[in-house]
Every structure is written in C-alpha cells, then in structure tokens.
Design an enzyme around this catalytic site. Structure first.
Site, PDB file in Angstrom:
ATOM      1  N   CYS A  24       0.830  -1.210   0.000  1.00 22.57           N
ATOM      2  CA  CYS A  24       0.000   0.000   0.000  1.00 22.57           C
ATOM      3  C   CYS A  24       0.869   1.267   0.000  1.00 22.57           C
ATOM      4  CB  CYS A  24      -0.974  -0.036   1.173  1.00 22.57           C
ATOM      5  SG  CYS A  24      -2.327   1.130   0.966  1.00 22.57           S
ATOM      6  N   TYR A  25       0.967   1.985   1.122  1.00 19.73           N
ATOM      7  CA  TYR A  25       1.836   3.162   1.168  1.00 19.73           C
ATOM      8  C   TYR A  25       3.267   2.769   0.776  1.00 19.73           C
ATOM      9  CZ  TYR A  25       4.022   7.424   2.996  1.00 19.73           C
ATOM     10  OH  TYR A  25       4.718   8.589   3.114  1.00 19.73           O
TER      11      TYR A  25
ATOM     12  N   HIS B 122      -3.573  -5.294   0.602  1.00 18.13           N
ATOM     13  CA  HIS B 122      -3.018  -5.759   1.880  1.00 18.13           C
ATOM     14  C   HIS B 122      -3.042  -7.294   1.959  1.00 18.13           C
ATOM     15  CE1 HIS B 122      -2.745  -1.854   3.968  1.00 18.13           C
ATOM     16  NE2 HIS B 122      -3.670  -1.515   3.090  1.00 18.13           N
TER      17      HIS B 122
ATOM     18  N   SER C  43      -8.932  -8.702  35.600  1.00 19.11           N
ATOM     19  CA  SER C  43     -10.328  -8.470  35.258  1.00 19.11           C
ATOM     20  C   SER C  43     -11.116  -9.764  35.188  1.00 19.11           C
ATOM     21  CB  SER C  43     -10.391  -7.795  33.892  1.00 19.11           C
ATOM     22  OG  SER C  43      -9.970  -8.738  32.909  1.00 19.11           O
ATOM     23  N   GLY C  44     -10.416 -10.891  35.291  1.00 23.23           N
ATOM     24  CA  GLY C  44     -11.109 -12.161  35.122  1.00 23.23           C
ATOM     25  C   GLY C  44     -10.992 -12.658  33.699  1.00 23.23           C
ATOM     26  N   GLY C  45     -10.504 -11.806  32.807  1.00 17.31           N
ATOM     27  CA  GLY C  45     -10.402 -12.190  31.399  1.00 17.31           C
ATOM     28  C   GLY C  45      -9.072 -12.858  31.078  1.00 17.31           C
ATOM     29  N   VAL C  46      -8.996 -13.360  29.857  1.00 15.29           N
ATOM     30  CA  VAL C  46      -7.813 -14.093  29.422  1.00 15.29           C
ATOM     31  C   VAL C  46      -6.571 -13.192  29.432  1.00 15.29           C
ATOM     32  CG1 VAL C  46      -6.787 -15.300  27.448  1.00 15.29           C
ATOM     33  CG2 VAL C  46      -9.211 -15.578  27.931  1.00 15.29           C
ATOM     34  N   ASP C  47      -6.727 -11.965  28.933  1.00 13.91           N
ATOM     35  CA  ASP C  47      -5.545 -11.116  28.734  1.00 13.91           C
ATOM     36  C   ASP C  47      -4.833 -10.791  30.047  1.00 13.91           C
ATOM     37  OD1 ASP C  47      -6.628 -11.163  26.251  1.00 13.91           O
ATOM     38  OD2 ASP C  47      -7.395  -9.117  26.302  1.00 13.91           O
ATOM     39  N   SER C  48      -5.602 -10.290  31.022  1.00 14.39           N
ATOM     40  CA  SER C  48      -4.921  -9.900  32.256  1.00 14.39           C
ATOM     41  C   SER C  48      -4.403 -11.142  32.985  1.00 14.39           C
ATOM     42  CB  SER C  48      -5.823  -9.049  33.157  1.00 14.39           C
ATOM     43  OG  SER C  48      -7.016  -9.718  33.463  1.00 14.39           O
TER      44      SER C  48
HETATM   45  P1  XMP Z   1     -15.313  -4.140  19.168  1.00 11.65           P
HETATM   46  O1  XMP Z   1     -16.629  -3.954  19.844  1.00 11.65           O
HETATM   47  O2  XMP Z   1     -14.458  -2.915  19.223  1.00 11.65           O
HETATM   48  O3  XMP Z   1     -14.544  -5.212  20.023  1.00 11.65           O
HETATM   49  O4  XMP Z   1     -15.435  -4.720  17.783  1.00 11.65           O
HETATM   50  C1  XMP Z   1     -13.418  -5.928  19.604  1.00 11.65           C
HETATM   51  C2  XMP Z   1     -13.102  -6.931  20.680  1.00 11.65           C
HETATM   52  O5  XMP Z   1     -12.636  -6.256  21.848  1.00 11.65           O
HETATM   53  C3  XMP Z   1     -13.501  -6.508  22.947  1.00 11.65           C
HETATM   54  N1  XMP Z   1     -13.605  -5.227  23.659  1.00 11.65           N
HETATM   55  C4  XMP Z   1     -12.837  -4.893  24.692  1.00 11.65           C
HETATM   56  N2  XMP Z   1     -11.855  -5.559  25.322  1.00 11.65           N
HETATM   57  N3  XMP Z   1     -11.589  -3.728  26.821  1.00 11.65           N
HETATM   58  C5  XMP Z   1     -11.253  -4.983  26.394  1.00 11.65           C
HETATM   59  O6  XMP Z   1     -10.355  -5.600  26.982  1.00 11.65           O
HETATM   60  C6  XMP Z   1     -12.562  -2.995  26.247  1.00 11.65           C
HETATM   61  O7  XMP Z   1     -12.873  -1.880  26.662  1.00 11.65           O
HETATM   62  C7  XMP Z   1     -13.208  -3.611  25.118  1.00 11.65           C
HETATM   63  N4  XMP Z   1     -14.215  -3.201  24.287  1.00 11.65           N
HETATM   64  C8  XMP Z   1     -14.416  -4.203  23.386  1.00 11.65           C
HETATM   65  C9  XMP Z   1     -14.804  -6.972  22.355  1.00 11.65           C
HETATM   66  O8  XMP Z   1     -15.541  -7.769  23.263  1.00 11.65           O
HETATM   67  C10 XMP Z   1     -14.327  -7.728  21.137  1.00 11.65           C
HETATM   68  O9  XMP Z   1     -13.897  -9.027  21.449  1.00 11.65           O
END
Ligand code: XMP
Length: 516
Positions: free
Chosen positions: A86-87, A175, A230-235
């Site tokens: 692209c660019y 892309h 946060s309970g989520g995978v990332d943290s």
């Molecule tokens: P969107 O709604 O932007 O979401 O298409 C893309 C992915 O990110 C998740 N999501 C978040 N994850 N903090 C997070 O860690 C946030 O504030 C947040 N907002 C959206 C969403 O569930 C999807 O998997």
C-alpha cells in the site's frame, strides 16, 4: 550489534498503518521471526539486525503530501528483498523515480485483482490469475519507475502489483495481511520462503522465553509489581507470565465493577486461587453503578467506568506502597481501536492509557503486541486451564456496554439471565468453542406482546454471535435455527421482563462487535 537470534528474520518498517502488527503476526504465524521498526529508523540500525527481508507497511498519509514519511533509497538498493504494501508500494515507486497521483475514486474494501504473471513472479506461486484482495487507498501509482514491471491491476484498471529487479522488490497496492485477501497468506509465505529464503523456525515458545527475559531485565529482584485482574484471558495471561519472574512480589487486585456475567466474580476468584496468584477481590459495584447512572452516551460510559476503575485501583494500590510497576494485559487490538497509533478513536478501551500520572509507577505491558488467539496459545503454554482460555472475550466495561439505556441493577440482572441462557444453549449445542464471541444485548426498546390472556410490554434482548480471528474484523455466525429458537423461547419464559428476542446479523465492519 543486536542479538543474533534476530538474524534471519524479517524487519517491518512501520509507516503508521493500523495493520502493521497484523503483518508481524502473519509473519509469526509462518514461524519466521519479525521485528517492527519505525519508518525513520536509521538504515544502519535496520540493517544491523541482518534481516532476510524488509516489509514496508501501509500508512495513513499520502506519499505526495508535504511531510510524508520517506524511505532511504539505500534500503531498496542493497541486496535485501523488499515487499512494499500500500503506502510502501507507492513509496518504492516514488523513491525509484516513478510517479504517484491522487486516484479518481480510491479503492476501499474487497476488490478483484487480475494478475498477468508473464515474468514468473515468485510471489504469485499458487495464486490464481483473478482473486479478491483488500484495498484501502486513494492515491495510485501513475507511472512506474524505470525497470519496474507491472503484474497486476484491479478491475477498475488501477495498478495493483509490480516488481523491480526480477522480483527482489515486490510491491502490492493491496493488503496481503488482511484476511479478506484470499491468497494473502500464500503471497506472504512466497515472499518469506521463496524470495527471502527464511526458515520456518520461530515458535511461540520463543516468544515466552524472550518475553520472560525482557521482563526479568526490566523488573529487578526487589521490584514489586501491582496488577489489575479483570477475570479475562488477557490480564490473567499477563499476570501468570509476570508471576514467573516476580513470584510473590506480584500483587493482583481484582476490581469487581459489578458489570460481570452471571456468577462470574466467584468463578474468577476461585480460578485465581488455583493459579497461585495473590489476589485481592474488591467489590466496587455500588460505586460503579452510581457513577454511570443516567449516562447513555457510549463514550461517556466507557470513560466514566475507565476513570473510576483507575481511581478504585489506585486507592487499593496505595495500600500497597512500594510497587514500582503496574502490569496491564493490554493486547494489540485494544491499542489500535483506542486510536493510539494516530488513527481515529473507535472506542476507548478502558484498559489502555489509564495510568494515573501521579502514582509513580511504570507501565508493564508484556502482551501488548499480541492478538487474542496468540494470547490464548501462550496461556496454554503457561499452564492456564483450557476452560479459562476458551472463555469468550469480554469488554473491560463489561455488561455496561451491552445494557443500552437506563443502567440499573435490575436491568443488568435481566441481561445477565438472558445472556446465561444463550451461552448455556450454545454450549449444549457444542458450539461454544467454535464461536469467537456470543452474548446478549439489552435494548431500551419495549414492545407489546401477549402471555396467557394478558398484554405484556417487555424489553428487547438481542442475540449476537460472531466469528473472528482477531477481533479486527468479524462476521455474524449462522447459528442453527433450533438453537436460536430454543434460546428465544427460554429467555421469554424464564426472564419475564423480556418480551422479544432479536438477532444481530451485522458484520464488523460496518458494525463493531460490542454495541457500544
Ligand atoms: P469491538 O466492539 O471494538 O470489540 O469490535 C473488539 C473486541 O474487543 C472486545 N472489547 C474490549 N476488550 N476492553 C477490552 O479488553 C474494552 O474496553 C473492550 N471493548 C471491546 C470486544 O468484546 C471484542 O472481542
């Protein structure tokens, strides 16, 4: 001289595209080491890593604009293979004496390209003569530099691909890193292995090893780290990774904002215990609920929750004086969607950039360059239980961005119940693991219905199930009708406040996955 393990890999020069990390990720998927350097890194520092090839990313600017990022000519005149995207493609043309002009219409989205492979371009091995690609550009190359030969054009006639020096320099207007480009993976693979001669010897385990080394070199043996879980995978993955280096010098704080799914806080706390993380559970649901009461604007909600989150976290963190580091599980899609790369702010992700300036801590973001599925695979390497890693992604502000309209506890409970039924049905149909994300949204829309002989006037629940690879793009999943039907019936029966169930079938783009 940089570490030799980097030799033999690919260097990606970043011209500001939202897809730069995606290029890096595609290269990693093909098991080749890659590193990203800014476009203005000195040629010496770029070549010092002894890359086998250079990829020039796309970018938001115009190469004919006044302060457009430039390319040092020596980089494309040395013997290293170069792929311009692209660019990057337009920049190569200009750098070598060709011409770029503003196109009439630009090309955006899925576009058909026709290739004419008269010179046996290596990048086209296994690629059909006509294929769909992802375009996103306004300018186009109007005159090729001397010695370059075109080998592809889009249906509208715009130049889509050319090469110089018998394919050592290959330039694509589209892309290849974006999923929509049907043979993008093949083209990147051809570039890496057939043109650059890379070896597929880079593994995700190497990432863990390198990441632990770099955490250990930053976090000294006496430094304390605090972390918001946060309970989520990332943290969780970020915390387990850092705990391998910091051990019990890592203090985790789980701020429960009250917007979690049904029974989630309890399950999460139990899981942390099993993972041997030292976690303090702070129930701040009342504070969060009163902070968002009356707010309807999505960005206001997100900002308010994000700010309060930081405040509560900070209060807790102050009780543990002496922490030098704040660990966050930010991943790459969070970074770009929050507009940190100079693009538009789509949504403010509450886990990005919320560092309180006066806390006197430094930010540690070990998984910032990774995508969700990579985080999951790394979690598995770190021994995190599968059931946790396979949990669908959940936004930082939780159900607050899925409960549209009045944010009251009762409405959140309605949403929690409806959502739990939907997930239960998806699980019992054996579909949970194959769906990227499924959830309910509660709308501030009431409609008339009938139950027995009585008129009802209930709320609307929306089912959303999407397929995605990395949350950058998504498609609505065609769930079996029986699953939708049973879910809708159960929700209306078991959650009497809901009078109607609808299904969201929009992709991303144009929608986002979450509703707010
Ligand atoms: P969107 O709604 O932007 O979401 O298409 C893309 C992915 O990110 C998740 N999501 C978040 N994850 N903090 C997070 O860690 C946030 O504030 C947040 N907002 C959206 C969403 O569930 C999807 O998997």
């Amino acid at each position: 001289m940089r570490k030799t393990e980097k030799s033999g890999g690919i260097t990606i020069l970043d011209f500001g595209s939202q897809y730069t990390r995606l290029i890096a990720r595609r290269v990693r998927e093909l098991e080749v080491y890659s590193e990203i350097l800014p476009w203005n890194a000195s040629p010496e520092s770029i070549l010092d890593g002894k890359p086998k090839g250079l990829i020039l990313s796309g970018g938001p600017r115009s190469t004919i604009g006044p302060d457009a990022p430039r390319l040092d000519r020596s980089l494309i005149e040395c013997e290293i293979p170069v792929l311009g995207i692209c660019y990057g493609m337009q920049l190569i043309a200009r750098t070598l004496g060709g011409e770029v002009k503003k196109g009439r219409l630009g090309e955006y989205g899925r576009t058909r390209v026709i290739f004419k492979n008269e010179n046996g371009e290596k990048i086209l091995k296994g690629v059909p003569a006509s294929t769909d690609v992802w375009m996103s550009h306004w300018d186009e190359v109007s005159r090729l530099p001397e010695g370059a030969s075109a080998f592809g054009a889009s249906e509208s006639g715009a130049l889509a691909a050319y090469s110089v020096n018998e394919g050592r320099i290959t330039a694509l207007q589209f892309h290849p890193e974006v999923d929509t480009t049907e043979y993008g993976r093949e083209m990147l693979s051809n570039f890496l292995f057939d043109i650059c001669g890379c070896e597929p010897n880079w593994k995700l385990g190497d990432w863990v090893k390198r990441s632990l080394e770099s955490i250990a070199s930053a976090v000294s043996k006496t430094d304390r780290v605090i972390c918001g879980l946060s309970g989520g995978v990332d943290s969780t993955v970020a915390a387990v990774l850092v705990s391998k280096v910091a051990g019990d010098r890592l203090d985790c704080i789980f701020v429960d904002h009250g917007f979690m799914r049904k029974n989630e806080p309890k399950q999460v706390v139990e899981m942390y215990k099993r993972l041997d993380l030292r976690v303090r559970h702070v129930d701040a649901s009342e504070r969060f609920l009163s902070a968002v009461s009356g707010l309807a604007n999505p960005e206001e909600k997100r900002k308010t929750i994000g700010e309060l989150f930081v405040r509560v976290f900070e209060e807790e963190a102050r009780k543990r004086r002496g922490a030098k580091w704040l660990l966050q599980g930010t991943i790459y899609p969070d970074v770009i969607e929050s507009g940190f790369m100079g693009g538009a702010v789509i949504k403010s992700h509450h886990n990005v950039g919320g560092l309180p300036g006066d806390m006197g801590v430094e930010l540690l973001e070990p998984i910032r360059e990774l995508f969700k599925d990579e985080v999951r695979r790394i979690g598995a390497l770190l021994g995190i239980p599968e059931e946790m890693l396979k949990r669908h992604p959940f936004p930082g502000p939780g159900l607050a961005v899925r409960c549209l309209g009045d944010l009251r506890r009762e409405r959140l409970d309605i949403l929690r119940e409806a959502d739990a039924i939907f997930i239960e049905e998806i699980k019992s149909a054996g579909l949970y693991d194959s769906v990227w994300q499924a959830f309910c949204v509660l709308l501030p829309v009431r409609s008339v219905g009938v139950a027995g002989d009585a008129r009802t006037y209930g709320e609307t629940a929306v089912l959303r199930a999407v397929a995605s690879r990395d949350a950058m793009t998504a498609e609505s999943v065609r769930l079996p009708w029986d699953v939708i039907d049973k879910t809708a019936k159960r929700i209306c029966q078991e959650v009497p406040q809901v009078g109607r169930v609808a299904m969201d079938v929009t992709g991303k783009p144009p929608a986002t996955i979450e509703w707010e």
